[in-house]
Design a protein around this motif. Sequence first.
Motif, short mmCIF file in Angstrom:
data_model
loop_
_atom_site.label_atom_id
_atom_site.label_comp_id
_atom_site.label_asym_id
_atom_site.label_seq_id
_atom_site.Cartn_x
_atom_site.Cartn_y
_atom_site.Cartn_z
N ASP A 264 -0.42 -13.72 89.77
CA ASP A 264 0.08 -13.05 90.96
C ASP A 264 -1.07 -12.25 91.57
OD1 ASP A 264 1.73 -12.14 92.93
OD2 ASP A 264 3.27 -11.37 91.58
N CYS A 267 -3.16 -9.43 89.52
CA CYS A 267 -2.72 -9.57 88.13
C CYS A 267 -3.85 -9.35 87.14
CB CYS A 267 -2.12 -10.95 87.89
SG CYS A 267 -3.35 -12.27 87.91
N THR A 380 -2.44 -17.82 93.92
CA THR A 380 -1.27 -18.25 94.69
C THR A 380 -0.19 -18.67 93.70
OG1 THR A 380 -2.68 -19.05 96.48
CG2 THR A 380 -0.40 -19.81 96.46
N PRO A 381 0.78 -17.77 93.41
CA PRO A 381 1.79 -18.08 92.40
C PRO A 381 2.60 -19.33 92.73
CG PRO A 381 1.84 -15.75 92.96
CD PRO A 381 0.96 -16.43 93.98
N VAL A 400 2.01 -13.27 85.09
CA VAL A 400 3.04 -12.69 85.95
C VAL A 400 2.88 -11.17 86.05
CG1 VAL A 400 5.52 -12.44 86.31
CG2 VAL A 400 4.62 -14.57 85.35
N THR A 402 1.30 -7.37 86.19
CA THR A 402 0.13 -6.72 86.83
C THR A 402 -0.21 -5.46 86.04
OG1 THR A 402 1.64 -5.58 88.35
CG2 THR A 402 0.62 -7.60 89.14
N SER A 520 4.74 -17.43 100.78
CA SER A 520 3.59 -17.26 99.88
C SER A 520 2.39 -16.68 100.63
CB SER A 520 3.21 -18.60 99.24
OG SER A 520 4.23 -19.03 98.37
N HIS A 523 3.01 -13.05 101.14
CA HIS A 523 2.78 -12.32 99.89
C HIS A 523 1.29 -12.11 99.66
CE1 HIS A 523 3.55 -10.82 95.90
NE2 HIS A 523 2.76 -11.74 95.36
N GLN A 524 0.48 -13.11 99.97
CA GLN A 524 -0.97 -12.96 99.80
C GLN A 524 -1.50 -11.86 100.73
OE1 GLN A 524 -3.14 -14.40 97.72
NE2 GLN A 524 -1.50 -15.49 96.68
N SER A 559 7.68 -9.84 93.34
CA SER A 559 7.01 -10.77 92.42
C SER A 559 6.59 -12.03 93.14
CB SER A 559 7.94 -11.14 91.26
OG SER A 559 7.48 -12.29 90.60
N GLY A 560 5.31 -12.38 93.04
CA GLY A 560 4.80 -13.59 93.69
C GLY A 560 5.46 -14.84 93.16
N PHE A 561 5.83 -14.85 91.88
CA PHE A 561 6.45 -16.04 91.30
C PHE A 561 7.89 -16.20 91.80
CE2 PHE A 561 2.91 -15.11 88.57
CZ PHE A 561 2.39 -16.38 88.29
#
Length: 623
Positions: A264, A267, A380-381, A400, A402, A520, A523-524, A559-561
């Motif tokens: 993530d 992370c 990039t999760p 996952v 951080t 995504s 999120h980035q 959460s990126g995932f």
Amino acid sequence: MILSSVTAKSVAYPMLSLPSEDADKFHRLGVGSIAALALIAPTSFEDRRLSTELSSNASCVIDATVEHTLRTPKTLKITFFAHNLDEVVEGIIFHPKPYMIHQFHSGERGFFSGKAVLEQGRWQIIHPLKITAVGLLVPIYKTPLRADVMRRLVEKYITVELLMNDGLPEKIARELYLIHFPEFPRPLDSAQINALKFTELYEYMRRLRLKRRYHKTSYRATGDIRQWVKTLPFKLTEDQQKAISEIQKDLTGGNAARRMIVGDVGCGKTMVILASVVLMHPYRSILMAPTTILAAQLYEEAQKFLPDLQIALVTNATKKGPLEKYDFIIGTHALLHRALPEAGLVMVDEQHRFGTAQRHSLSKLTDNDTSPHYLQFSATPIPRTQAMIDSAHIDVSLIVQTPFTKNIATRIIGKNDFPKLLEHIRSEIAQDHQVLIVYPLVEQSESINYQSIDEARGYWEKNFENVYVTHGKDKEKEAVLMEFREKGNILLATTVVEVGISLPRLSTVVIVGAERLGLSTLHQLRGRVSRTGLEGYCYLYSNKSGKNERLEAFSSCTSGFEIAALDLKFRSSGDLLEGSIQSGKKFRWADIAEDEEIVREVKKWLDQNHTALKPHQEQGRVQ
């Protein structure tokens, strides 16, 4: 659990040898195995069982004797005595063709099918057709093959035994068989749909496994990772430790590692990169990063945490010279144009930013006798389901956790919120914090109802000091970002800042036209904020009225995932068979966003039962 009642046994893929005419039919259908053939489910069934009674507007089958026929200018009328119904029924054919007329001869008995209708108290059969196969449900398929040819192909190859020989569990094989040969026509039930999903994922993941290549290596890791970890001024997260442990196992094996480490935003994957270098020492490690800024950041971190190693930074700006004396070489794509010394480990950071050919060519440039280990890193999760599927082709580690919890508030704003946004920006700048404003375009466009950077920069430059501007086409973008990091208040940019650069004072990101971007990517961009524990703010600016389900879901998720899983609900999943984790692969039956349990079952089944599958050997396929 789909396979709860299935007993696992070792299964090797038998070679499927077909007569040439059948192989051609498989090819025309676009399938390469019996499992793939079974995925072409019937669209409907023609019921050719003898009718015990007639229902209006429903198909029927009668055992009848033709009593007489009557030809009119536009119809052919046939009087049947239906023995199975013990009554007289009239058949009607509108605009009959000559071959139709010759099917019906007075006094002859046969089987006929058609649609029954009740007309003025009398039963009629519309367009009766003489048939030979009676007592069956005839499946109807939509394929390039003629209907009878397709049916014969299915009858020949879709058996429980052949499906099991193709590697499928018995329970799945039986469900697939019943889809094609049911006892009575009915919609697909949940067990059958799950069997189709399982088979589709099984076929896909099996193909990925067959694409995987194993290469022997003479480089075995001997580095003391425990001693190095003790020197760190912080404790690694459990996910970092797990990823390092998985990498250590790879690097000490006889086959060259092929692993993707997905983390993530924030992370701490840099520490996993450095740990890999420690593990590999005294063998040399090489790392390729997508930008000079990223390479420089990694170089600084490496010098800080690997003080005993000789480290080199290679960019287009550095002088060309021998690299043999260095333990760890960090560079941009400039590495592709240098003579690289022997290396035991090759790594690529932000692997999706490079083309497949670039990634492959790096490991080939090293002066090696045997293959180096290869690790690729991505911030990039991807959803866990995607990771499980990808693991059929390449080993995958997920980071996952951080090192610290980011405190970033996310809000959706519109035109009416602009005055409050300006207040917030001034307040952050007064605290020596920085603001990033991301625009969808560099220049004005009639098709997009948002300002471009060119249109907006005048306002920001007039009302604020130290405003910097860059975008993807800007040849000086890396220099601009470096200067902004030290001196800037506001940065106007496109998504060029999506990945990589560390901006410690950045507290706020404003994303203009946020509904136009994938979750995504959002999120980035949000991940550029609060890199050092600052209180962070992410504003999603949209001039669209009404509720936006995607943006609201994004706002409440950090959460990126989890966001990657949300993203899957709005777009297609990746297709590794086409060489890219990001490209569009559409499953017909499976839903990667929803079918995690089935993906898990398929992976488990493949892991347990197909260990006999050898590299380079494509078994169980149409030859």
